[in-house]
Design a protein around this motif. Structure first.
Motif, PDB file in Angstrom:
ATOM      1  N   PRO A 190     -50.894  -2.808   0.910  1.00 47.87           N
ATOM      2  CA  PRO A 190     -51.640  -1.492   0.708  1.00 47.87           C
ATOM      3  C   PRO A 190     -51.028  -0.463   1.719  1.00 47.87           C
ATOM      4  N   ASP A 191     -50.389  -0.674   2.422  1.00 52.21           N
ATOM      5  CA  ASP A 191     -49.832   0.343   3.355  1.00 52.21           C
ATOM      6  C   ASP A 191     -48.279   0.657   3.054  1.00 52.21           C
ATOM      7  N   ARG A 192     -47.622   0.174   2.005  1.00 57.23           N
ATOM      8  CA  ARG A 192     -46.337   0.347   1.334  1.00 57.23           C
ATOM      9  C   ARG A 192     -45.973  -0.315   0.253  1.00 57.23           C
ATOM     10  N   PRO A 193     -44.915   0.238  -0.430  1.00 56.00           N
ATOM     11  CA  PRO A 193     -44.711  -0.399  -1.596  1.00 56.00           C
ATOM     12  C   PRO A 193     -43.689  -1.666  -1.654  1.00 56.00           C
ATOM     13  N   ALA A 194     -43.396  -2.457  -2.621  1.00 57.61           N
ATOM     14  CA  ALA A 194     -42.593  -3.494  -2.633  1.00 57.61           C
ATOM     15  C   ALA A 194     -41.330  -2.843  -2.100  1.00 57.61           C
ATOM     16  N   TRP A 195     -40.254  -3.715  -1.696  1.00 61.18           N
ATOM     17  CA  TRP A 195     -39.349  -3.297  -0.858  1.00 61.18           C
ATOM     18  C   TRP A 195     -38.168  -4.211  -0.882  1.00 61.18           C
ATOM     19  N   THR A 196     -37.192  -3.957  -1.518  1.00 61.13           N
ATOM     20  CA  THR A 196     -35.958  -4.983  -1.930  1.00 61.13           C
ATOM     21  C   THR A 196     -34.756  -4.721  -0.628  1.00 61.13           C
ATOM     22  N   THR A 197     -34.693  -5.764   0.110  1.00 59.50           N
ATOM     23  CA  THR A 197     -33.775  -5.701   1.149  1.00 59.50           C
ATOM     24  C   THR A 197     -32.283  -6.228   0.686  1.00 59.50           C
ATOM     25  N   HIS A 198     -32.085  -7.136  -0.230  1.00 54.87           N
ATOM     26  CA  HIS A 198     -30.805  -7.704  -0.266  1.00 54.87           C
ATOM     27  C   HIS A 198     -30.918  -7.976  -1.956  1.00 54.87           C
ATOM     28  N   LEU A 199     -29.664  -7.921  -2.734  1.00 52.59           N
ATOM     29  CA  LEU A 199     -29.259  -8.393  -3.784  1.00 52.59           C
ATOM     30  C   LEU A 199     -28.053  -9.252  -3.567  1.00 52.59           C
ATOM     31  N   ILE A 200     -28.210 -10.834  -3.981  1.00 51.52           N
ATOM     32  CA  ILE A 200     -27.114 -11.511  -3.837  1.00 51.52           C
ATOM     33  C   ILE A 200     -26.809 -11.986  -4.833  1.00 51.52           C
ATOM     34  N   PHE A 201     -25.245 -12.038  -5.341  1.00 51.71           N
ATOM     35  CA  PHE A 201     -24.738 -12.466  -6.572  1.00 51.71           C
ATOM     36  C   PHE A 201     -23.947 -13.582  -6.280  1.00 51.71           C
ATOM     37  N   GLY A 202     -23.884 -14.681  -7.414  1.00 56.54           N
ATOM     38  CA  GLY A 202     -23.133 -15.830  -7.254  1.00 56.54           C
ATOM     39  C   GLY A 202     -22.840 -15.967  -8.808  1.00 56.54           C
ATOM     40  N   GLY A 203     -21.386 -16.665  -8.667  1.00 59.09           N
ATOM     41  CA  GLY A 203     -20.934 -16.757 -10.045  1.00 59.09           C
ATOM     42  C   GLY A 203     -20.528 -15.739 -10.980  1.00 59.09           C
ATOM     43  N   ALA A 204     -20.217 -14.475  -9.997  1.00 60.31           N
ATOM     44  CA  ALA A 204     -19.817 -13.232 -10.880  1.00 60.31           C
ATOM     45  C   ALA A 204     -18.354 -12.746 -10.067  1.00 60.31           C
ATOM     46  N   THR A 205     -17.711 -11.705 -10.566  1.00 59.65           N
ATOM     47  CA  THR A 205     -16.810 -10.965 -10.056  1.00 59.65           C
ATOM     48  C   THR A 205     -17.100  -9.869  -9.301  1.00 59.65           C
ATOM     49  N   GLU A 206     -16.511  -9.136  -8.372  1.00 58.90           N
ATOM     50  CA  GLU A 206     -17.007  -7.853  -7.943  1.00 58.90           C
ATOM     51  C   GLU A 206     -16.789  -6.894  -8.962  1.00 58.90           C
ATOM     52  N   PRO A 207     -15.873  -6.585 -10.088  1.00 62.92           N
ATOM     53  CA  PRO A 207     -16.028  -5.566 -11.107  1.00 62.92           C
ATOM     54  C   PRO A 207     -17.233  -5.984 -11.986  1.00 62.92           C
ATOM     55  N   GLN A 208     -17.817  -7.083 -12.126  1.00 60.35           N
ATOM     56  CA  GLN A 208     -18.972  -7.596 -12.748  1.00 60.35           C
ATOM     57  C   GLN A 208     -20.268  -7.051 -12.294  1.00 60.35           C
ATOM     58  N   VAL A 209     -20.079  -7.251 -10.926  1.00 63.07           N
ATOM     59  CA  VAL A 209     -21.105  -6.929  -9.815  1.00 63.07           C
ATOM     60  C   VAL A 209     -21.450  -5.147  -9.818  1.00 63.07           C
ATOM     61  N   ARG A 210     -20.349  -4.596  -9.653  1.00 65.20           N
ATOM     62  CA  ARG A 210     -20.193  -3.133  -9.623  1.00 65.20           C
ATOM     63  C   ARG A 210     -20.664  -2.738 -11.105  1.00 65.20           C
ATOM     64  N   GLU A 211     -20.462  -3.348 -12.320  1.00 64.57           N
ATOM     65  CA  GLU A 211     -20.794  -2.754 -13.475  1.00 64.57           C
ATOM     66  C   GLU A 211     -22.383  -2.942 -13.614  1.00 64.57           C
ATOM     67  N   PHE A 212     -22.776  -4.040 -13.075  1.00 67.04           N
ATOM     68  CA  PHE A 212     -24.529  -4.057 -12.976  1.00 67.04           C
ATOM     69  C   PHE A 212     -25.008  -2.981 -12.168  1.00 67.04           C
ATOM     70  N   LEU A 213     -24.486  -2.745 -10.750  1.00 66.80           N
ATOM     71  CA  LEU A 213     -25.078  -1.805  -9.891  1.00 66.80           C
ATOM     72  C   LEU A 213     -25.117  -0.478 -10.381  1.00 66.80           C
ATOM     73  N   VAL A 214     -23.985  -0.309 -11.248  1.00 70.92           N
ATOM     74  CA  VAL A 214     -23.931   1.225 -12.022  1.00 70.92           C
ATOM     75  C   VAL A 214     -25.025   1.264 -12.956  1.00 70.92           C
ATOM     76  N   THR A 215     -25.432   0.242 -13.575  1.00 71.69           N
ATOM     77  CA  THR A 215     -26.586   0.463 -14.667  1.00 71.69           C
ATOM     78  C   THR A 215     -27.864   0.444 -13.866  1.00 71.69           C
ATOM     79  N   ILE A 216     -28.016   0.101 -12.714  1.00 68.37           N
ATOM     80  CA  ILE A 216     -29.376   0.061 -12.163  1.00 68.37           C
ATOM     81  C   ILE A 216     -29.435   1.422 -11.121  1.00 68.37           C
ATOM     82  N   GLY A 217     -28.367   2.167 -11.317  1.00 68.24           N
ATOM     83  CA  GLY A 217     -28.464   3.358 -10.346  1.00 68.24           C
ATOM     84  C   GLY A 217     -28.002   3.066  -8.840  1.00 68.24           C
ATOM     85  N   LEU A 218     -27.055   1.985  -8.485  1.00 70.13           N
ATOM     86  CA  LEU A 218     -26.670   1.645  -7.273  1.00 70.13           C
ATOM     87  C   LEU A 218     -25.186   1.533  -7.302  1.00 70.13           C
TER      88      LEU A 218
END
Length: 117
Positions: A66-94
């Protein structure tokens, strides 16, 4: 999974497990989620699996209260390359968030022998 959420503009930390560590942690099976939460989670946080085009993604977050919204602190990727992670982050605005690669042990780790009095 709830949508990626921030609180007061905080962006989540992004971790990419290198292939050695990903394999050492069970490649997404077994106690994988419990190990991730134990390493990077805080009290009252939950971990959820998300869908990504490459590899596995887990979110560590605080659920909405009630006093705050949901809050994501970590995104943890496994089985991917850094370029694949970066591509996904771009698509979600990060696209500008730093990706921290976490490496596994390159040599066996043995438990320390118990001391004998």
């Amino acid at each position: 999974m709830s949508e990626l959420a921030s609180w007061n503009g905080e962006q989540p930390q992004v971790k990419l497990l290198d292939p050695v560590l990903f394999g050492q942690l069970g490649a997404g099976g077994g106690q994988y989620t419990e190990l991730l939460l134990a390493e990077w989670g805080r009290p009252e946080q939950v971990i959820e699996r998300g869908e990504v085009p490459h590899g596995i993604l887990h979110y560590i977050q605080f659920e909405e209260r009630p006093d705050r919204p949901a809050w994501t602190t970590h995104l943890i990727f496994g089985g991917a390359t850094e370029p694949q992670v970066r591509e996904f982050l771009v698509t979600i605005g990060l696209g500008s968030v730093e990706v921290h690669t976490v490496y596994g042990a390159t040599e066996p780790i043995y438990d320390a022998p118990e001391e004998v009095d």
